[in-house]
Design an enzyme around this catalytic site. Sequence first.
Site, PDB file in Angstrom:
ATOM      1  N   GLY A  91       1.901   2.097  10.972  1.00 53.11           N
ATOM      2  CA  GLY A  91       2.905   3.225  10.955  1.00 53.11           C
ATOM      3  C   GLY A  91       3.552   3.483  12.367  1.00 53.11           C
ATOM      4  N   HIS A 144      -9.744   1.103   4.459  1.00 53.98           N
ATOM      5  CA  HIS A 144      -8.617   1.054   5.462  1.00 53.98           C
ATOM      6  C   HIS A 144      -8.728   2.285   6.527  1.00 53.98           C
ATOM      7  CE1 HIS A 144      -4.446   2.547   6.417  1.00 53.98           C
ATOM      8  NE2 HIS A 144      -3.956   1.481   5.850  1.00 53.98           N
ATOM      9  N   GLY A 197       2.652  -1.226   4.149  1.00 57.39           N
ATOM     10  CA  GLY A 197       2.782   0.154   3.971  1.00 57.39           C
ATOM     11  C   GLY A 197       3.957   0.508   3.699  1.00 57.39           C
ATOM     12  N   SER A 255       2.910  -2.363  10.285  1.00 62.85           N
ATOM     13  CA  SER A 255       4.298  -2.167  10.757  1.00 62.85           C
ATOM     14  C   SER A 255       4.994  -3.756  10.209  1.00 62.85           C
ATOM     15  CB  SER A 255       4.702  -2.016  12.384  1.00 62.85           C
ATOM     16  OG  SER A 255       4.176  -0.577  12.494  1.00 62.85           O
ATOM     17  N   ASN A 304       0.930  -1.216   0.049  1.00 66.16           N
ATOM     18  CA  ASN A 304      -0.119  -0.027  -0.143  1.00 66.16           C
ATOM     19  C   ASN A 304       0.911   1.248  -0.041  1.00 66.16           C
ATOM     20  OD1 ASN A 304      -1.804   1.913   0.642  1.00 66.16           O
ATOM     21  ND2 ASN A 304      -2.192   1.365   2.607  1.00 66.16           N
ATOM     22  N   TRP A 305       0.967   1.946  -1.284  1.00 67.02           N
ATOM     23  CA  TRP A 305       1.867   3.125  -1.360  1.00 67.02           C
ATOM     24  C   TRP A 305       1.365   4.408  -0.640  1.00 67.02           C
ATOM     25  CZ3 TRP A 305       3.997   2.746  -7.047  1.00 67.02           C
ATOM     26  CH2 TRP A 305       4.743   1.529  -7.254  1.00 67.02           C
ATOM     27  N   LYS A 306       0.150   4.196  -0.171  1.00 68.97           N
ATOM     28  CA  LYS A 306      -0.677   5.479   0.334  1.00 68.97           C
ATOM     29  C   LYS A 306      -0.626   6.627  -0.625  1.00 68.97           C
ATOM     30  CE  LYS A 306      -0.332   3.217   4.631  1.00 68.97           C
ATOM     31  NZ  LYS A 306      -0.230   3.325   6.098  1.00 68.97           N
ATOM     32  N   GLU A 343      -7.225   4.647   7.423  1.00 68.02           N
ATOM     33  CA  GLU A 343      -6.924   5.838   7.386  1.00 68.02           C
ATOM     34  C   GLU A 343      -8.107   6.635   6.739  1.00 68.02           C
ATOM     35  OE1 GLU A 343      -3.274   5.476   5.208  1.00 68.02           O
ATOM     36  OE2 GLU A 343      -2.319   5.015   7.280  1.00 68.02           O
ATOM     37  N   GLU A 397      -5.847  -5.364  10.283  1.00 67.55           N
ATOM     38  CA  GLU A 397      -4.881  -4.255  10.639  1.00 67.55           C
ATOM     39  C   GLU A 397      -5.258  -3.452  11.883  1.00 67.55           C
ATOM     40  OE1 GLU A 397      -2.469  -2.831   6.904  1.00 67.55           O
ATOM     41  OE2 GLU A 397      -4.472  -1.467   6.797  1.00 67.55           O
TER      42      GLU A 397
HETATM   43  P1  PGA Z   1       2.597   0.358   7.666  1.00 69.56           P
HETATM   44  O1  PGA Z   1       1.124   0.426   6.891  1.00 69.56           O
HETATM   45  O2  PGA Z   1       3.130  -1.171   7.060  1.00 69.56           O
HETATM   46  O3  PGA Z   1       3.535   1.387   7.466  1.00 69.56           O
HETATM   47  O4  PGA Z   1       2.364   0.125   9.203  1.00 69.56           O
HETATM   48  C1  PGA Z   1       0.138  -0.759   6.772  1.00 69.56           C
HETATM   49  C2  PGA Z   1      -1.044  -0.127   6.023  1.00 69.56           C
HETATM   50  O5  PGA Z   1      -1.488   1.093   6.282  1.00 69.56           O
HETATM   51  O6  PGA Z   1      -1.705  -0.697   5.323  1.00 69.56           O
END
Ligand code: PGA
Length: 251
Positions: free
Chosen positions: A175, A99, A234, A213, A8-10, A101, A169
Site C-alpha cells: 500500500g 497477512h 491489493g 504495490s 485481496n480486496w481487504k 495486516e 510481501e
Molecule cells: P497492495 O496490497 O497491492 O495494495 O500494496 C497488497 C496486499 O496487501 O496483499
Amino acid sequence: MAKLIVGNWKMIGRKAEAITRCRALAMRAAEAEDNNEETVDVVVCPPFPLVDAVAATLSGSPILVGGQDCAAADDGPHTGDVSAGMLADFGCSHVLLGHSERRQTHGEIDLVVGEKAAAALRADMVAVICVGETERERRDGQALSVCARQVAGSLPQGAGGHNVVIAYEPVWAIGTGKTPTASEIAQAHQHIRAQLSRHMGDAEHVPILYGGSVRPDNAIEILSVPNVDGVLVGKASLSVDEFWAIIEAAR
Ligand code: PGA
C-alpha cells in the site's frame, strides 16, 4: 505451472459493487477462454460477508474465490470467527493467512498462522501464507532470515505444492507504492524456495507469489523474476481494468 494472480480486496466494498466487478471479471475470463489465451489462475478474496455473492456471481467462471483469514479451530464456540470449513462450504478454494495486516493488528504469530493453515488444509483448501520483513528488518539486514523464520514457523503438517502457496510481501511495500528491486525480489524468492525444500519433497511445486504495490506498470517486470510464480494484488485488484492488465501481464 500457470501463473497465479490473487486479488485481496481487504475490508473494502459493498455487495452491489462486488457483484458488478465479478460480472466484469467473469466476462473478461470468458473472452480470454474463447480466444484460447494462455491460462492464468485467478483468485479473488472478498471480505467475509461478500463471499457468498461473489462465489455465486463467479460460479461457472474459471475465477476462484478465497477468504482473507480463517479460524485455527474447526466449528465450535468461537464468537466472531469463521472456520475454514464454512469458507469451503461457501465456495472458497483458497484462504489468505498471516497477512501482515493481521500479523500486526491481530498479533498473529507464526504458530497461529501455522494452526490456521492446518485448519485450511483440513477443509481441503489452499493456504496462501503471507510472509515478509518490515522496513526496519530490511535495514538491519534481516529480510531473508525473517522470511525463512516465518515460512518455517507457519507451514502446517502435510504442506505441499498442491495445498500451500507462499506470498512474499515486504511490509514496507504494501500500500505504499514502493517495491523492492527485481534482484531483491529474486533473492527473497530463491531463499524462500530453499527454505521450503528443507520442509517438503515437492518445494519446487509450491507457487511463490510477490505482493506489495503490484500495478499494471510493474507487473511484467515482477512476473518475469525467477521463482515469481504470480502476484498478490491489493489496491489494484479493486479496479477491473488494472487487475485485468496484471492478469494479462502474466500470460
Ligand atoms: P497492495 O496490497 O497491492 O495494495 O500494496 C497488497 C496486499 O496487501 O496483499
